[in-house]
Structure formats: C-alpha cells, structure tokens
Scaffold this motif. Structure first.
Motif, short mmCIF file in Angstrom:
data_model
loop_
_atom_site.label_atom_id
_atom_site.label_comp_id
_atom_site.label_asym_id
_atom_site.label_seq_id
_atom_site.Cartn_x
_atom_site.Cartn_y
_atom_site.Cartn_z
N MET A 1 0.83 -1.19 0.00
CA MET A 1 0.00 0.00 0.00
C MET A 1 0.88 1.25 0.00
O MET A 1 1.98 1.23 0.53
CB MET A 1 -0.86 0.03 1.27
CG MET A 1 -2.09 -0.81 1.19
SD MET A 1 -3.24 -0.18 2.37
CE MET A 1 -3.51 -1.62 3.33
N THR A 2 0.34 2.32 -0.58
CA THR A 2 1.07 3.58 -0.58
C THR A 2 0.68 4.39 0.65
O THR A 2 -0.46 4.31 1.13
CB THR A 2 0.74 4.39 -1.85
OG1 THR A 2 -0.65 4.67 -1.86
CG2 THR A 2 1.14 3.63 -3.10
N GLU A 3 1.64 5.17 1.11
CA GLU A 3 1.36 6.02 2.27
C GLU A 3 0.49 7.19 1.84
O GLU A 3 0.67 7.73 0.75
CB GLU A 3 2.66 6.58 2.83
CG GLU A 3 3.40 5.62 3.70
CD GLU A 3 4.59 6.29 4.36
OE1 GLU A 3 4.50 7.49 4.69
OE2 GLU A 3 5.60 5.62 4.53
N PRO A 4 -0.45 7.60 2.69
CA PRO A 4 -1.22 8.80 2.36
C PRO A 4 -0.30 10.02 2.41
O PRO A 4 0.63 10.07 3.21
CB PRO A 4 -2.29 8.86 3.45
CG PRO A 4 -1.73 8.07 4.58
CD PRO A 4 -0.84 7.04 3.98
N ARG A 5 -0.54 10.98 1.52
CA ARG A 5 0.34 12.14 1.51
C ARG A 5 0.05 13.03 2.72
O ARG A 5 -1.09 13.14 3.17
CB ARG A 5 0.24 12.90 0.20
CG ARG A 5 -0.96 13.72 0.01
CD ARG A 5 -0.93 14.42 -1.33
NE ARG A 5 -2.14 15.23 -1.38
CZ ARG A 5 -2.27 16.30 -2.08
NH1 ARG A 5 -1.32 16.71 -2.85
NH2 ARG A 5 -3.40 16.98 -2.05
N ALA A 6 1.09 13.63 3.24
CA ALA A 6 0.96 14.48 4.41
C ALA A 6 0.22 15.77 4.03
O ALA A 6 0.56 16.41 3.04
CB ALA A 6 2.34 14.81 4.96
N LYS A 44 -11.92 28.01 2.88
CA LYS A 44 -11.61 28.15 4.30
C LYS A 44 -10.10 28.06 4.54
O LYS A 44 -9.40 27.37 3.81
CB LYS A 44 -12.29 27.04 5.11
CG LYS A 44 -13.79 27.00 4.96
CD LYS A 44 -14.39 25.91 5.83
CE LYS A 44 -14.06 24.56 5.22
NZ LYS A 44 -14.73 23.45 5.90
N PRO A 45 -9.64 28.71 5.60
CA PRO A 45 -8.23 28.60 5.96
C PRO A 45 -7.84 27.17 6.34
O PRO A 45 -6.68 26.80 6.27
CB PRO A 45 -8.06 29.52 7.16
CG PRO A 45 -9.21 30.46 7.09
CD PRO A 45 -10.32 29.73 6.41
N ALA A 46 -8.80 26.35 6.72
CA ALA A 46 -8.53 24.97 7.12
C ALA A 46 -8.45 24.02 5.93
O ALA A 46 -8.31 22.82 6.12
CB ALA A 46 -9.60 24.50 8.09
N HIS A 47 -8.53 24.53 4.71
CA HIS A 47 -8.42 23.70 3.52
C HIS A 47 -7.09 22.95 3.57
O HIS A 47 -6.04 23.54 3.79
CB HIS A 47 -8.49 24.59 2.27
CG HIS A 47 -8.54 23.83 0.99
ND1 HIS A 47 -9.73 23.53 0.37
CD2 HIS A 47 -7.56 23.31 0.22
CE1 HIS A 47 -9.47 22.86 -0.74
NE2 HIS A 47 -8.16 22.71 -0.85
N LYS A 48 -7.13 21.65 3.35
CA LYS A 48 -5.91 20.83 3.45
C LYS A 48 -5.15 20.83 2.12
O LYS A 48 -5.75 20.66 1.06
CB LYS A 48 -6.26 19.38 3.81
CG LYS A 48 -6.94 19.25 5.17
CD LYS A 48 -5.99 19.56 6.27
CE LYS A 48 -6.65 19.29 7.62
NZ LYS A 48 -5.79 19.61 8.73
N VAL A 49 -3.84 21.07 2.21
CA VAL A 49 -2.97 21.05 1.05
C VAL A 49 -1.78 20.13 1.33
O VAL A 49 -1.45 19.87 2.48
CB VAL A 49 -2.46 22.46 0.67
CG1 VAL A 49 -3.60 23.34 0.22
CG2 VAL A 49 -1.70 23.10 1.81
N GLY A 50 -1.17 19.67 0.26
CA GLY A 50 -0.01 18.79 0.40
C GLY A 50 0.92 18.94 -0.78
O GLY A 50 0.73 19.78 -1.66
N ALA A 51 1.93 18.09 -0.81
CA ALA A 51 2.93 18.13 -1.87
C ALA A 51 2.26 17.93 -3.23
O ALA A 51 1.39 17.07 -3.39
CB ALA A 51 3.99 17.07 -1.64
N GLY A 52 2.64 18.75 -4.20
CA GLY A 52 2.09 18.64 -5.54
C GLY A 52 0.99 19.64 -5.83
O GLY A 52 0.67 19.88 -7.00
#
Length: 124
Positions: A1-6, A44-52
């Motif tokens: 399995m692949t790790e979920p992105r941070a 919202k400021p709480a919008h989740k972002v990650g690499a890419g």
C-alpha cells in the motif's frame, strides 16, 4: 500500500513558508477568497494542502504562483522555508513608470509641457 500524503492547513502552510508574517494574515487572505488551490478557490483557511498542489495568491503588488514540495514541520528560517515550494511566478521586467527614473530627478517645466503636449495634444 502507498502512504497517504501528508496534509497541512492552507493558512498554516502559507505562514510556514513565510509568505505572510502572521497566520492570522494568511487566514484573512484565504477566507477573503483570494487563494486558489489547483485553480479552484479555497473557501476556508482549514483547507488541506499537500505536496504537488499549486497555489495562486496575491502578495503585495504581484500574484504569486507556487507549487508545494513539502508540508513543513515548523516556521523556520527563510532558507528552510524556501525548500518547501517551487516558485512558478513569471519574472516581470521592472520598468519604472517615470521616464526620468534614472535618478535625474523631476522633469523640468519645459519637459512637462512637451509631455502634456504629446499626451493631450495642443491646448486651445
């Protein structure tokens, strides 16, 4: 399995990457609808972002475009913060708005008249 992105909150990442001086300022820009994540507005400021993810937002008098490389652990020094993103902002030519920007001071009265004549035509 692949790790979920941070993932990290958008306002927190903008603060970690040193685009804004305080997290509150970053949150105000995001909640004002001025930040786009992958070409869609972040609500919202709480919008989740990650690499890419690609962010587009105003900073000062220019529009910044950055691609997130890493979420970041803390708000460190500027060289550390610059490793969190790729800057995709197009370089702009710094053309001064004034024709006498070369350090020669203000235009003379004669030069102002000729500028006005060229701009507005002869006055009657």
């Amino acid at each position: 399995m692949t790790e979920p992105r941070a993932l990290i909150r958008l306002d927190k990442w903008l603060w970690h990457a040193r685009f804004f001086k305080t997290r509150t300022l970053a949150a105000k820009v995001v909640s004002g609808g001025h930040v786009r994540v992958n070409s869609s507005k972040a609500a919202k400021p709480a919008h989740k972002v990650g690499a890419g993810d690609t962010l587009t937002f105003p900073q000062g008098s220019q529009i910044r475009i950055v691609r997130i490389i890493a979420p970041g652990e803390r708000r460190g020094p500027a060289p550390e913060a610059q490793t969190l993103y790729d800057d995709l902002t197009p370089k702009r030519d710094d053309v001064p708005p004034s024709p006498r920007y070369d350090g020669k001071g203000r235009p003379t009265k004669k030069e102002r008249r000729s500028l006005d004549l060229n701009r507005f035509g002869p006055l009657e």
